[in-house]
Design a protein around this motif. Structure first.
Motif, mmCIF file in Angstrom:
data_model
loop_
_atom_site.group_PDB
_atom_site.id
_atom_site.type_symbol
_atom_site.label_atom_id
_atom_site.label_comp_id
_atom_site.label_asym_id
_atom_site.label_seq_id
_atom_site.Cartn_x
_atom_site.Cartn_y
_atom_site.Cartn_z
ATOM 1 N N GLU A 313 24.738 -10.399 -3.681
ATOM 2 C CA GLU A 313 23.545 -11.174 -4.070
ATOM 3 C C GLU A 313 22.777 -11.656 -2.823
ATOM 4 N N VAL A 314 23.517 -12.229 -1.869
ATOM 5 C CA VAL A 314 22.886 -12.779 -0.662
ATOM 6 C C VAL A 314 22.303 -11.660 0.193
ATOM 7 N N PHE A 315 23.053 -10.598 0.334
ATOM 8 C CA PHE A 315 22.597 -9.480 1.154
ATOM 9 C C PHE A 315 21.299 -8.915 0.581
ATOM 10 N N GLU A 316 21.268 -8.748 -0.738
ATOM 11 C CA GLU A 316 20.074 -8.153 -1.352
ATOM 12 C C GLU A 316 18.863 -9.067 -1.219
ATOM 13 N N ALA A 317 19.091 -10.369 -1.373
ATOM 14 C CA ALA A 317 17.976 -11.317 -1.220
ATOM 15 C C ALA A 317 17.437 -11.255 0.204
ATOM 16 N N GLU A 318 18.343 -11.182 1.159
ATOM 17 C CA GLU A 318 17.955 -11.131 2.570
ATOM 18 C C GLU A 318 17.213 -9.824 2.867
ATOM 19 N N ALA A 319 17.721 -8.732 2.291
ATOM 20 C CA ALA A 319 17.095 -7.420 2.496
ATOM 21 C C ALA A 319 15.674 -7.425 1.916
ATOM 22 N N ALA A 320 15.499 -8.086 0.754
ATOM 23 C CA ALA A 320 14.166 -8.145 0.129
ATOM 24 C C ALA A 320 13.191 -8.892 1.037
ATOM 25 N N LYS A 321 13.677 -9.973 1.659
ATOM 26 C CA LYS A 321 12.815 -10.729 2.592
ATOM 27 C C LYS A 321 12.375 -9.831 3.747
ATOM 28 N N ILE A 322 13.335 -9.095 4.280
ATOM 29 C CA ILE A 322 13.009 -8.217 5.418
ATOM 30 C C ILE A 322 12.010 -7.160 4.976
ATOM 31 N N GLU A 323 12.231 -6.614 3.780
ATOM 32 C CA GLU A 323 11.335 -5.577 3.264
ATOM 33 C C GLU A 323 9.905 -6.105 3.133
ATOM 34 N N ALA A 324 9.791 -7.332 2.591
ATOM 35 C CA ALA A 324 8.457 -7.923 2.415
ATOM 36 C C ALA A 324 7.773 -8.074 3.770
ATOM 37 N N ALA A 325 8.533 -8.538 4.763
ATOM 38 C CA ALA A 325 7.957 -8.736 6.099
ATOM 39 C C ALA A 325 7.532 -7.405 6.706
ATOM 40 N N VAL A 326 8.372 -6.391 6.485
ATOM 41 C CA VAL A 326 8.081 -5.059 7.021
ATOM 42 C C VAL A 326 6.799 -4.508 6.386
ATOM 43 N N GLU A 327 6.676 -4.702 5.061
ATOM 44 C CA GLU A 327 5.494 -4.212 4.341
ATOM 45 C C GLU A 327 4.235 -4.904 4.826
ATOM 46 N N GLN A 328 4.373 -6.224 4.975
ATOM 47 C CA GLN A 328 3.222 -6.997 5.408
ATOM 48 C C GLN A 328 2.729 -6.542 6.774
ATOM 49 N N ALA A 329 3.674 -6.193 7.618
ATOM 50 C CA ALA A 329 3.299 -5.763 8.967
ATOM 51 C C ALA A 329 2.858 -4.296 8.997
ATOM 52 N N GLY A 330 2.848 -3.656 7.827
ATOM 53 C CA GLY A 330 2.391 -2.266 7.740
ATOM 54 C C GLY A 330 3.306 -1.269 8.431
ATOM 55 N N LYS A 331 4.597 -1.606 8.536
ATOM 56 C CA LYS A 331 5.528 -0.673 9.186
ATOM 57 C C LYS A 331 6.099 0.310 8.157
ATOM 58 N N GLY A 332 6.923 1.255 8.638
ATOM 59 C CA GLY A 332 7.546 2.222 7.728
ATOM 60 C C GLY A 332 8.482 1.538 6.750
ATOM 61 N N LYS A 333 8.820 2.237 5.661
ATOM 62 C CA LYS A 333 9.673 1.651 4.616
ATOM 63 C C LYS A 333 11.141 1.541 5.073
ATOM 64 N N ILE A 334 11.869 0.624 4.409
ATOM 65 C CA ILE A 334 13.322 0.594 4.633
ATOM 66 C C ILE A 334 13.930 1.737 3.821
ATOM 67 N N GLU A 335 14.513 2.696 4.527
ATOM 68 C CA GLU A 335 15.024 3.878 3.827
ATOM 69 C C GLU A 335 16.523 4.041 3.943
ATOM 70 N N PHE A 336 17.144 3.326 4.902
ATOM 71 C CA PHE A 336 18.574 3.570 5.157
ATOM 72 C C PHE A 336 19.398 2.289 5.177
ATOM 73 N N LEU A 337 20.667 2.459 4.803
ATOM 74 C CA LEU A 337 21.631 1.370 4.894
ATOM 75 C C LEU A 337 22.738 1.814 5.858
ATOM 76 N N LEU A 338 22.940 1.004 6.900
ATOM 77 C CA LEU A 338 23.982 1.326 7.876
ATOM 78 C C LEU A 338 25.361 0.917 7.340
ATOM 79 N N GLN A 339 26.341 1.800 7.454
ATOM 80 C CA GLN A 339 27.714 1.440 7.081
ATOM 81 C C GLN A 339 28.648 1.791 8.236
#
Ligand SMILES: Nc1ncnc2c1ncn2[C@@H]1O[C@H](COP(=O)(O)OP(=O)(O)OP(=O)(O)O)[C@@H](O)[C@H]1O
Ligand SMILES: O=c1[nH]c(=O)c2[nH+]cn([C@@H]3O[C@H](COP(=O)(O)O)[C@@H](O)[C@H]3O)c2[nH]1
Ligand SMILES: NC(=O)CC[C@H](N)C(=O)O
Ligand SMILES: [Mg+2]
Length: 529
Positions: A313-339
């Motif tokens: 739950e926390v990870f996904e909420a945090e990832a959504a925040k990062i995604e929103a910031a990335v979108e706002q800055a007009g950067k490329g999409k989040i496409e990968f998850l590092l494991q």
């Protein structure tokens, strides 16, 4: 996505076909230690599906008997590769069986140490004495070798312990060169991979780094972004470091402060990863959320589930925040998850499961993948833990972190037995901190595989400063293990135990008794819950 080159195509690679032996992964370990890259695939793999051209092939041992109806057999196309083949134990029997020899169940079984006598001058035994102590584990024997093969060693009860067909570079040995009980086992493997196969010993972490960075860049492309959970453990830190070297701040690391990390751990991890390693890190401060959900819960499995789910739950909420910031800055999409997947996990999923195979795993972030629809990127997928540590050193990650003991995802919550409250966590943390500090001072940290303090939910009577006390018990746990599947308790010197116990009782409020855990795994486990 651009085409990427698998690691196996960048190095001379030995193919190990796994027939389900308990030791197959050790063959891979030994060959890697020789500086030669190798990959393990299930024995049922069709040679046409192997994604690289091997320099040589090794057939492993197996719990099966070659002459039985449902036993696994190698794809005959292996012989068309025209590369050297080495059969070990079942592998030798498989070579004999499939090439016109005979194998039978012998009444002279060999388990444990045996002495082989070497005859002739085979390239496989180059530089070795005429007699070798080896380790055996077989009930079947080759009773007739195929045409064109000759015997190169025997024991008193097993006439064909090693055979060869040098014109085709086919070799078979009944003993196990991969186990340390076999004298000169590594030399036998070296003679095969370097001498006979001619594989170059170029597999070093120094050469891996540059190639891996390049590989990551080509997978991710010029604009895509990557997210990943990091814990401060060696696996996720090394994976994060290599990502940030490859794509800079297009990699977004997330550390979840779940309120049950070690003392000062989040601060230290933040300092090291962000400041010293330049990793683009966000810390999700979720201690209260986790501890709130854990209130009143005492069952170990329930605690694990709550932590696992809250983590997602926390990870996904945090990832959504990062995604929103990335979108706002007009950067490329989040496409990968590092494991931070390591090779033992890969082996576990691809190895051939014989009748005796049972393996246990722990997953912290497995639940993320289904909903997130991100592609997984796993830079450590080909590496064993000691290779990850070597890589960590090359990437200039502090020794302290590279050699850190593993720490479970549910953290101190499974080391506070019973209900997890902030005050109980504080006691366990403080005791753990003292324990680890003293082990380090005594120079024992690297000798011990994992150590921690657990807080027991029982009280006992004591006397401190002439007054009666009625306080809790700390259990100290320290183990030695290679793979964490089995473990021995560590024989801690008494003077060190004395110092630790005195310090914990004097310095940690709420504790008046310390005990040392002398249980091995099995039947106990490493963690108490
Ligand atoms: N507190 C946390 N915050 C973010 N991610 C975490 C946390 N705890 C665990 N993880 C994730 O779970 C993964 C698996 O944990 P695991 O303990 O097996 O590996 P590690 O922590 O990287 O290394 P080590 O085995 O040395 O502890 C981590 O690599 C990380 O991605
Ligand atoms: O990342 C993890 N998530 C978990 O849920 C988990 N449970 C146990 N462990 C670690 O696994 C190893 C074996 O532990 P056990 O003997 O207690 O099963 C030991 O190293 C334990 O610390 C975990 N690691
Ligand atoms: N270790 C092995 O590969 C054993 C092979 C076969 N099952 C035997 O008993 O001889
Ligand atoms: Mg960890």
């Amino acid at each position: 996505m651009p085409e990427t080159v698998p690691v196996s195509q960048l190095y001379d690679t030995i193919l190990i076909l796994d027939f389900g032996s308990q030791y197959t992964h050790l063959i891979a370990r030994r060959i890697r230690e020789l500086g030669v890259y190798c990959e393990l695939l299930a024995c049922t793999t069709k040679i046409a599906d192997v994604p690289f051209k091997p320099k040589g092939v090794i057939l492993s041992g197996s719990p099966y008997s070659v002459y039985e109806k449902d036993s696994p057999h190698v794809d005959p196309a292996v012989w068309d590769l025209k590369v050297p083949v080495l059969g070990i134990c079942y592998g030798l029997q498989e070579i004999a069986f499939t090439r016109g020899g005979r194998v039978h169940s012998s009444d002279k079984k060999e388990f444990g140490k045996a002495t082989i006598t070497i005859s002739g001058s085979s390239r496989l035994f180059e530089g070795l004495p005429a007699e070798l102590t080896v380790w055996m584990s077989h009930g079947d024997q080759v009773e007739k070798v195929p045409d064109g093969f000759k015997t190169i060693s025997a024991t008193a009860t097993c006439p064909f312990t090693a055979v060869e067909k040098p014109d085709e570079n086919i070799y078979g040995i009944q003993f196990h060169p991969e186990v340390t009980h076999t004298q000169h086992g590594s030399t036998v493997l070296k003679n095969f991979v370097a001498g006979i196969c001619g594989a170059a010993a170029t597999w070093t972490m120094a050469t891996f780094v540059d190639k891996e960075i390049e590989r990551i860049r080509s997978i991710v492309g010029p604009t895509a972004q990557v997210i990943g959970a990091v814990s401060g453990g060696v696996d996720s830190t090394v994976a994060a470091r290599i990502m940030s070297l490859a794509i800079g701040d297009r990699f977004h690391a997330i550390l979840v402060d779940n309120g049950v990390m070690r003392l000062n751990e989040c601060e230290t991890v933040k300092e090291t990863l962000q400041k010293h390693l330049g990793i683009n890190l966000a810390v999700a401060d979720a201690g209260e959320l986790f501890l709130g959900k854990l209130k009143g819960v005492t069952d170990p499995e329930k605690k694990r589930k709550i932590i696992g789910n809250t983590f997602i739950e926390v990870f996904e909420a945090e990832a959504a925040k990062i995604e929103a910031a990335v979108e706002q800055a007009g950067k490329g999409k989040i496409e990968f998850l590092l494991q931070g997947t390591l090779y033992p996990d890969v082996i576990e999923s691809i190895s051939f499961k014989g009748p005796s195979a049972t393996i246990k795993t722990h997953h912290n972030v497995g639940g993320l993948l289904d909903d997130m629809k991100l592609k997984v990127i796993e830079p450590l997928r080909e590496l064993f833990k000691d290779e990850v540590r070597a890589l960590g050193s090359i990437l200039k990650i502090d020794d302290d972190l590279v050699w850190r003991h593993p720490f479970p995802g549910p953290g101190i919550a499974i080391r506070v037995l019973g209900e997890v409250t902030p005050s109980q966590v504080a006691i366990a943390r403080h005791a753990d901190f003292i324990f680890i500090e003293e082990i380090k001072k005594a120079g024992l940290y690297r000798k011990i595989s994992q150590a921690y303090a657990a807080l027991l939910p029982v009280k006992s009577v004591g006397v401190m400063g002439d007054a009666r006390t009625y306080e809790q018990v700390i259990a100290l746990r320290a183990v030695e293990t290679k793979d964490f599947m089995t473990a021995d308790w560590f024989e801690m010197p008494y003077d060190i135990l004395k110092r630790i116990s005195t310090r914990i009782i004097n310095e940690v409020k709420g504790v008046n008794r310390v005990v040392y855990d002398v249980s091995s795994k099995p039947p106990a486990t490493i963690e108490w819950e």
